[in-house]
Design a protein around this motif. Sequence first.
Motif, PDB file in Angstrom:
ATOM      1  N   LEU A 136     141.361  59.086 -14.406  1.00 39.98           N
ATOM      2  CA  LEU A 136     141.782  58.306 -13.250  1.00 39.98           C
ATOM      3  C   LEU A 136     140.617  58.143 -12.277  1.00 39.98           C
ATOM      4  O   LEU A 136     139.816  59.067 -12.091  1.00 39.98           O
ATOM      5  N   ASP A 137     140.534  56.988 -11.671  1.00 40.56           N
ATOM      6  CA  ASP A 137     139.491  56.678 -10.692  1.00 40.56           C
ATOM      7  C   ASP A 137     138.094  56.747 -11.313  1.00 40.56           C
ATOM      8  O   ASP A 137     137.145  57.220 -10.678  1.00 40.56           O
ATOM      9  N   LYS A 138     137.969  56.265 -12.550  1.00 40.45           N
ATOM     10  CA  LYS A 138     136.686  56.201 -13.238  1.00 40.45           C
ATOM     11  C   LYS A 138     136.378  54.752 -13.628  1.00 40.45           C
ATOM     12  O   LYS A 138     137.269  54.008 -14.043  1.00 40.45           O
ATOM     13  N   HIS A 139     135.115  54.372 -13.506  1.00 33.93           N
ATOM     14  CA  HIS A 139     134.719  53.020 -13.886  1.00 33.93           C
ATOM     15  C   HIS A 139     134.976  52.745 -15.365  1.00 33.93           C
ATOM     16  O   HIS A 139     135.418  51.657 -15.743  1.00 33.93           O
ATOM     17  N   VAL A 140     134.701  53.745 -16.204  1.00 34.18           N
ATOM     18  CA  VAL A 140     134.822  53.551 -17.647  1.00 34.18           C
ATOM     19  C   VAL A 140     136.262  53.251 -18.044  1.00 34.18           C
ATOM     20  O   VAL A 140     136.510  52.535 -19.027  1.00 34.18           O
ATOM     21  N   THR A 141     137.225  53.774 -17.297  1.00 35.69           N
ATOM     22  CA  THR A 141     138.631  53.526 -17.616  1.00 35.69           C
ATOM     23  C   THR A 141     138.961  52.051 -17.491  1.00 35.69           C
ATOM     24  O   THR A 141     139.550  51.442 -18.395  1.00 35.69           O
ATOM     25  N   LEU A 142     138.576  51.441 -16.375  1.00 35.26           N
ATOM     26  CA  LEU A 142     138.839  50.016 -16.183  1.00 35.26           C
ATOM     27  C   LEU A 142     138.042  49.164 -17.165  1.00 35.26           C
ATOM     28  O   LEU A 142     138.536  48.148 -17.656  1.00 35.26           O
ATOM     29  N   ILE A 143     136.820  49.579 -17.468  1.00 32.88           N
ATOM     30  CA  ILE A 143     136.002  48.819 -18.419  1.00 32.88           C
ATOM     31  C   ILE A 143     136.676  48.777 -19.785  1.00 32.88           C
ATOM     32  O   ILE A 143     136.776  47.716 -20.414  1.00 32.88           O
ATOM     33  N   LEU A 144     137.157  49.920 -20.259  1.00 30.15           N
ATOM     34  CA  LEU A 144     137.802  49.963 -21.581  1.00 30.15           C
ATOM     35  C   LEU A 144     139.116  49.193 -21.595  1.00 30.15           C
ATOM     36  O   LEU A 144     139.438  48.506 -22.582  1.00 30.15           O
ATOM     37  N   ILE A 145     139.876  49.285 -20.515  1.00 29.85           N
ATOM     38  CA  ILE A 145     141.154  48.563 -20.458  1.00 29.85           C
ATOM     39  C   ILE A 145     140.916  47.059 -20.393  1.00 29.85           C
ATOM     40  O   ILE A 145     141.560  46.275 -21.101  1.00 29.85           O
ATOM     41  N   TYR A 146     139.985  46.630 -19.548  1.00 26.20           N
ATOM     42  CA  TYR A 146     139.685  45.199 -19.465  1.00 26.20           C
ATOM     43  C   TYR A 146     139.124  44.681 -20.785  1.00 26.20           C
ATOM     44  O   TYR A 146     139.342  43.526 -21.153  1.00 26.20           O
ATOM     45  N   LEU A 147     138.411  45.559 -21.498  1.00 23.88           N
ATOM     46  CA  LEU A 147     137.838  45.155 -22.780  1.00 23.88           C
ATOM     47  C   LEU A 147     138.933  44.813 -23.788  1.00 23.88           C
ATOM     48  O   LEU A 147     138.775  43.899 -24.598  1.00 23.88           O
ATOM     49  N   THR A 148     140.047  45.542 -23.742  1.00 22.81           N
ATOM     50  CA  THR A 148     141.138  45.273 -24.678  1.00 22.81           C
ATOM     51  C   THR A 148     141.734  43.888 -24.465  1.00 22.81           C
ATOM     52  O   THR A 148     142.311  43.307 -25.400  1.00 22.81           O
ATOM     53  N   PHE A 149     141.637  43.356 -23.255  1.00 22.63           N
ATOM     54  CA  PHE A 149     142.166  42.022 -22.982  1.00 22.63           C
ATOM     55  C   PHE A 149     141.090  40.940 -23.113  1.00 22.63           C
ATOM     56  O   PHE A 149     141.406  39.787 -23.430  1.00 22.63           O
ATOM     57  N   ASN A 150     139.835  41.281 -22.853  1.00 23.61           N
ATOM     58  CA  ASN A 150     138.762  40.288 -22.910  1.00 23.61           C
ATOM     59  C   ASN A 150     138.243  40.060 -24.326  1.00 23.61           C
ATOM     60  O   ASN A 150     137.805  38.951 -24.661  1.00 23.61           O
ATOM     61  N   LEU A 151     138.263  41.098 -25.146  1.00 25.58           N
ATOM     62  CA  LEU A 151     137.739  40.968 -26.509  1.00 25.58           C
ATOM     63  C   LEU A 151     138.483  39.899 -27.316  1.00 25.58           C
ATOM     64  O   LEU A 151     137.838  39.097 -28.007  1.00 25.58           O
ATOM     65  N   PRO A 152     139.812  39.829 -27.256  1.00 28.73           N
ATOM     66  CA  PRO A 152     140.486  38.737 -27.987  1.00 28.73           C
ATOM     67  C   PRO A 152     140.093  37.349 -27.496  1.00 28.73           C
ATOM     68  O   PRO A 152     140.035  36.408 -28.294  1.00 28.73           O
ATOM     69  N   ILE A 153     139.819  37.201 -26.195  1.00 25.94           N
ATOM     70  CA  ILE A 153     139.393  35.894 -25.670  1.00 25.94           C
ATOM     71  C   ILE A 153     138.074  35.481 -26.312  1.00 25.94           C
ATOM     72  O   ILE A 153     137.908  34.341 -26.765  1.00 25.94           O
ATOM     73  N   VAL A 154     137.121  36.418 -26.330  1.00 23.89           N
ATOM     74  CA  VAL A 154     135.810  36.125 -26.911  1.00 23.89           C
ATOM     75  C   VAL A 154     135.949  35.774 -28.389  1.00 23.89           C
ATOM     76  O   VAL A 154     135.393  34.778 -28.873  1.00 23.89           O
ATOM     77  N   ILE A 155     136.699  36.579 -29.126  1.00 26.73           N
ATOM     78  CA  ILE A 155     136.856  36.340 -30.561  1.00 26.73           C
ATOM     79  C   ILE A 155     137.557  35.014 -30.811  1.00 26.73           C
ATOM     80  O   ILE A 155     137.154  34.241 -31.698  1.00 26.73           O
ATOM     81  N   TRP A 156     138.571  34.719 -30.039  1.00 24.27           N
ATOM     82  CA  TRP A 156     139.340  33.488 -30.220  1.00 24.27           C
ATOM     83  C   TRP A 156     138.460  32.251 -30.020  1.00 24.27           C
ATOM     84  O   TRP A 156     138.413  31.351 -30.854  1.00 24.27           O
ATOM     85  N   ILE A 157     137.731  32.217 -28.910  1.00 24.64           N
ATOM     86  CA  ILE A 157     136.931  31.036 -28.577  1.00 24.64           C
ATOM     87  C   ILE A 157     135.713  30.912 -29.484  1.00 24.64           C
ATOM     88  O   ILE A 157     135.417  29.835 -30.015  1.00 24.64           O
ATOM     89  N   VAL A 158     134.998  32.013 -29.689  1.00 21.63           N
ATOM     90  CA  VAL A 158     133.747  31.961 -30.448  1.00 21.63           C
ATOM     91  C   VAL A 158     134.010  31.735 -31.935  1.00 21.63           C
ATOM     92  O   VAL A 158     133.215  31.076 -32.614  1.00 21.63           O
ATOM     93  N   THR A 159     135.112  32.267 -32.450  1.00 26.24           N
ATOM     94  CA  THR A 159     135.447  32.006 -33.854  1.00 26.24           C
ATOM     95  C   THR A 159     135.611  30.518 -34.111  1.00 26.24           C
ATOM     96  O   THR A 159     135.129  29.977 -35.120  1.00 26.24           O
ATOM     97  N   ASP A 160     136.281  29.838 -33.196  1.00 25.62           N
ATOM     98  CA  ASP A 160     136.463  28.394 -33.343  1.00 25.62           C
ATOM     99  C   ASP A 160     135.121  27.666 -33.286  1.00 25.62           C
ATOM    100  O   ASP A 160     134.918  26.674 -33.997  1.00 25.62           O
ATOM    101  N   GLN A 161     134.188  28.155 -32.460  1.00 28.20           N
ATOM    102  CA  GLN A 161     132.863  27.548 -32.396  1.00 28.20           C
ATOM    103  C   GLN A 161     132.099  27.744 -33.696  1.00 28.20           C
ATOM    104  O   GLN A 161     131.464  26.818 -34.206  1.00 28.20           O
ATOM    105  N   PHE A 162     132.156  28.947 -34.257  1.00 29.54           N
ATOM    106  CA  PHE A 162     131.468  29.209 -35.522  1.00 29.54           C
ATOM    107  C   PHE A 162     132.060  28.382 -36.658  1.00 29.54           C
ATOM    108  O   PHE A 162     131.334  27.942 -37.559  1.00 29.54           O
ATOM    109  N   ARG A 163     133.371  28.175 -36.641  1.00 30.19           N
ATOM    110  CA  ARG A 163     134.005  27.390 -37.696  1.00 30.19           C
ATOM    111  C   ARG A 163     133.557  25.924 -37.663  1.00 30.19           C
ATOM    112  O   ARG A 163     133.603  25.243 -38.687  1.00 30.19           O
ATOM    113  N   GLY A 164     133.146  25.453 -36.507  1.00 32.50           N
ATOM    114  CA  GLY A 164     132.692  24.077 -36.391  1.00 32.50           C
ATOM    115  C   GLY A 164     131.262  23.856 -36.852  1.00 32.50           C
ATOM    116  O   GLY A 164     130.790  22.711 -36.894  1.00 32.50           O
TER     117      GLY A 164
END
Length: 275
Positions: A136-164
Amino acid sequence: MAAARTQSPLWGQIALLIVIIAVCVFPFYWMVTTSLKTHVVALEAPPVWIFEPTLANYREALFEDGVLRTLINSLVIAICTTGLALVLGVPAAFALARFEFRGKKDLWFWFITNRMVSPIVLALPFFLIARNLGLLDKHVTLILIYLTFNLPIVIWIVTDQFRGIPYDLDEAARLEGASQFRIMRSICLPLAMPGVAVSAIFSFIFSWNELMFGLILTRTDAKTAPAMAVSFMEGYNLPYGKIMATSTLIVIPVLIFALLASKQLVRGLTMGAVK
């Protein structure tokens, strides 16, 4: 008569555009002007449109209430989350776009549905896990949690770019002796940069603006700027000037980041719209 009929819709479109811009810009105007008012002037009714601006709210918020520290926390968390999302997400997107392997569809479905889960559903489990692990009250905690939501965005958008990107480029490079990593880094990645930029912008904005986890999982050391803005809303005497000053300071970095990457943002959002 034909010229008059053509000019009339044009003026109508201009008027509609002006109305839309006014509706979108007015909240920002109100936020900035309120941040420059004293507490007494901010509470006056009807609203005071002409007043002597003051920077007292910014000075108090930044240096007396600790908003500067929370802005630094938000910046560190947003940059680290965005960087990790790109480092992990771009190779994963390349693999999903270029290779066929067992469980690929299931993995793709998991990435997409992971982003669609409502964050409020995960708030209590994340809090219990962080408390039990002493995070609790650690920077790494928020980084890891935000990563779980941001990683799918990156994969979703960039995968479509690579497919093109045509497979012929990969085959030509492979005939020249290039490794798969070299193909991704030197050929596919530069062509997919608009999508990478869009995903980076979305990841940064989400990490910067996120409130719920920042409010639940932080106390003082890792408190983010949005959580700090909400903390002013306690009791009956709301300091509107300081709240608006903090909100203005939160908006400025996002605007700067979006302006710097606006060209790539437009390219990334419009790629594939016209063939």
